[in-house]
Design an enzyme around this catalytic site. Structure first.
Site, mmCIF file in Angstrom:
data_model
loop_
_atom_site.group_PDB
_atom_site.id
_atom_site.type_symbol
_atom_site.label_atom_id
_atom_site.label_comp_id
_atom_site.label_asym_id
_atom_site.label_seq_id
_atom_site.Cartn_x
_atom_site.Cartn_y
_atom_site.Cartn_z
ATOM 1 C CB SER A 40 -0.872 -0.014 1.268
ATOM 2 O OG SER A 40 -1.628 1.163 1.348
ATOM 3 N N GLY A 43 2.651 3.032 -5.019
ATOM 4 C CA GLY A 43 2.438 3.775 -6.270
ATOM 5 C C GLY A 43 1.691 2.981 -7.336
ATOM 6 C CB ILE A 111 -1.796 -5.299 -1.901
ATOM 7 C CG1 ILE A 111 -2.092 -3.845 -1.507
ATOM 8 C CG2 ILE A 111 -0.642 -5.847 -1.046
ATOM 9 C CD1 ILE A 111 -2.500 -3.675 -0.037
ATOM 10 C CB SER A 112 -1.760 -9.334 -5.732
ATOM 11 O OG SER A 112 -1.014 -8.350 -6.421
HETATM 12 N N1 LIG Z 1 -5.617 -4.708 6.108
HETATM 13 C C1 LIG Z 1 -5.332 -4.086 4.964
HETATM 14 N N2 LIG Z 1 -4.214 -4.446 4.277
HETATM 15 C C2 LIG Z 1 -3.938 -3.825 3.112
HETATM 16 N N3 LIG Z 1 -4.703 -2.841 2.534
HETATM 17 C C3 LIG Z 1 -5.831 -2.482 3.184
HETATM 18 C C4 LIG Z 1 -6.189 -3.084 4.422
HETATM 19 N N4 LIG Z 1 -7.355 -2.525 4.850
HETATM 20 C C5 LIG Z 1 -7.710 -1.628 3.920
HETATM 21 N N5 LIG Z 1 -6.801 -1.589 2.927
HETATM 22 C C6 LIG Z 1 -6.985 -0.766 1.707
HETATM 23 O O1 LIG Z 1 -7.315 -1.703 0.671
HETATM 24 C C7 LIG Z 1 -6.488 -1.518 -0.447
HETATM 25 C C8 LIG Z 1 -5.914 -2.865 -0.947
HETATM 26 O O2 LIG Z 1 -6.878 -3.580 -1.646
HETATM 27 P P1 LIG Z 1 -6.399 -4.769 -2.584
HETATM 28 O O3 LIG Z 1 -7.646 -5.337 -3.161
HETATM 29 O O4 LIG Z 1 -5.374 -4.265 -3.533
HETATM 30 O O5 LIG Z 1 -5.735 -5.788 -1.548
HETATM 31 S S1 LIG Z 1 -5.329 -7.310 -1.758
HETATM 32 O O6 LIG Z 1 -4.698 -7.438 -3.086
HETATM 33 O O7 LIG Z 1 -6.547 -8.135 -1.677
HETATM 34 O O8 LIG Z 1 -4.399 -7.632 -0.660
HETATM 35 C C9 LIG Z 1 -5.337 -0.646 -0.034
HETATM 36 O O9 LIG Z 1 -5.172 0.246 -1.119
HETATM 37 P P2 LIG Z 1 -3.720 0.709 -1.655
HETATM 38 O O10 LIG Z 1 -3.199 1.633 -0.589
HETATM 39 O O11 LIG Z 1 -4.059 1.422 -2.928
HETATM 40 O O12 LIG Z 1 -2.860 -0.494 -1.871
HETATM 41 C C10 LIG Z 1 -5.813 0.036 1.252
HETATM 42 O O13 LIG Z 1 -6.306 1.317 0.947
HETATM 43 N N1 LIG Z 2 6.591 7.686 -8.666
HETATM 44 C C1 LIG Z 2 6.149 8.437 -7.675
HETATM 45 N N2 LIG Z 2 6.871 9.488 -7.235
HETATM 46 C C2 LIG Z 2 6.403 10.252 -6.221
HETATM 47 N N3 LIG Z 2 5.247 10.048 -5.560
HETATM 48 C C3 LIG Z 2 4.499 9.014 -5.954
HETATM 49 C C4 LIG Z 2 4.906 8.151 -7.019
HETATM 50 N N4 LIG Z 2 3.967 7.210 -7.182
HETATM 51 C C5 LIG Z 2 3.018 7.454 -6.262
HETATM 52 N N5 LIG Z 2 3.331 8.545 -5.527
HETATM 53 C C6 LIG Z 2 2.524 9.101 -4.426
HETATM 54 O O1 LIG Z 2 2.523 8.113 -3.407
HETATM 55 C C7 LIG Z 2 1.241 7.988 -2.829
HETATM 56 C C8 LIG Z 2 0.743 6.544 -2.976
HETATM 57 O O2 LIG Z 2 0.524 6.283 -4.347
HETATM 58 P P1 LIG Z 2 -0.641 5.331 -4.814
HETATM 59 O O3 LIG Z 2 -0.565 5.284 -6.298
HETATM 60 O O4 LIG Z 2 -1.934 5.715 -4.206
HETATM 61 O O5 LIG Z 2 -0.139 3.927 -4.202
HETATM 62 P P2 LIG Z 2 -0.903 2.551 -4.021
HETATM 63 O O6 LIG Z 2 -1.961 2.489 -5.088
HETATM 64 O O7 LIG Z 2 0.168 1.516 -4.210
HETATM 65 O O8 LIG Z 2 -1.451 2.562 -2.640
HETATM 66 C C9 LIG Z 2 0.356 9.031 -3.520
HETATM 67 O O9 LIG Z 2 0.299 10.161 -2.707
HETATM 68 C C10 LIG Z 2 1.079 9.301 -4.812
HETATM 69 O O10 LIG Z 2 0.852 10.622 -5.286
#
Ligand SMILES: Nc1ncnc2c1ncn2[C@@H]1O[C@H](COP(=O)(O)OS(=O)(=O)O)[C@@H](OP(=O)(O)O)[C@H]1O
Ligand SMILES: Nc1ncnc2c1ncn2[C@@H]1O[C@H](COP(=O)(O)OP(=O)(O)O)[C@@H](O)[C@H]1O
Length: 208
Positions: A40, A43, A111-112
């Protein structure tokens, strides 16, 4: 739950007259799945959207399947325990396969965290059209970004089972593309997308 053996019996596959090859000719591209995995905050969504826009600019049809977004609809019945994450990945893998069959560049950003689940998705696309992109950003960087404040909540014990904190993330062993920090600096979103576009071009996915 098995992904290969249907529960129902007496079901038959029906082929249509227009196939994947015809659709690829129409679109002048090859269907594939760009699977973006990482912590998480690493990016994933940023890369997915930047890549989607770059492909669109080049006249290529792409569609983003983002984990967070799909959890508002298709996967809203799933949580974050291991079996729910596995089912989440399985469903998105199957949907991504359909988009690829439609001839699109399907960009899946989740995240997978489990290698086995990602490998099951890879196995659905046996012809090299599953392209795993590992956003190898350190936990320190992701946690410093913390755009949704989730790491803070996880550290405070207010979210249990948060990936990277008290839930595992298994890094890929054989991904097609790895993007990481250089001297602690993350490549820009357009540089990250550029790496993927170069790969797609070299492998011939951007032409029929
Ligand atoms: N426990 C926990 N662990 C990880 N992430 C959490 C959790 N609870 C909520 N979130 C939010 O859910 C987003 C991840 O969803 P995904 O479907 O990509 O997760 S997974 O692939 O099934 O692990 C993830 O989004 P990203 O930050 O964009 O990765 C989080 O916003
Ligand atoms: N290549 C990059 N350089 C700088 N900041 C980034 C970059 N990629 C993502 N960010 C910033 O990092 C944070 C998380 O990015 P996000 O795409 O939402 O990640 P994820 O989907 O893996 O949770 C956001 O605030 C985004 O603007």
């Amino acid at each position: 739950m098995s992904s290969t053996v249907p529960k129902s019996s007496n079901i038959f596959w029906h082929d249509c007259l227009v196939g994947k090859t015809d659709r690829q000719k129409l679109l002048n591209q090859k269907g594939c799945v760009v699977w973006i995995t990482g912590l998480s905050g690493s990016g994933k969504s940023t890369l997915a959207c930047t890549l989607g826009r770059e492909l669109h600019t080049r006249g290529k049809l792409a569609y983003v399947l983002d984990g967070d977004n799909l959890r508002h609809g298709l996967n809203k019945d799933l949580g974050f325990k291991a079996e729910d994450r596995a089912e989440n990945i399985r469903r998105v893998g199957e949907v991504a396969k359909l988009f690829s069959d439609a001839g699109l560049v399907c960009i899946a950003s989740l995240i997978s965290p489990y290698r086995r689940d990602r490998e099951s998705c890879r196995a659905l696309l046996s012809d090299g059209s599953f392209i795993e992109v590992f956003l190898n950003m350190s936990l320190e960087l992701c946690e410093a970004r913390d755009p949704k404040g989730l790491y803070k909540l996880a550290r405070a014990g207010k979210i249990k089972g948060f990936t990277g904190i008290d839930d595992p993330y298994e890094a890929p062993l054989n991904c097609e593309i790895e993007i990481k920090e250089i001297d602690g600096v993350c490549p820009s979103p357009s540089d990250m997308a550029g790496q993927v576009v170069t790969y797609l071009e070299e492998k011939g996915f951007l032409h029929e």
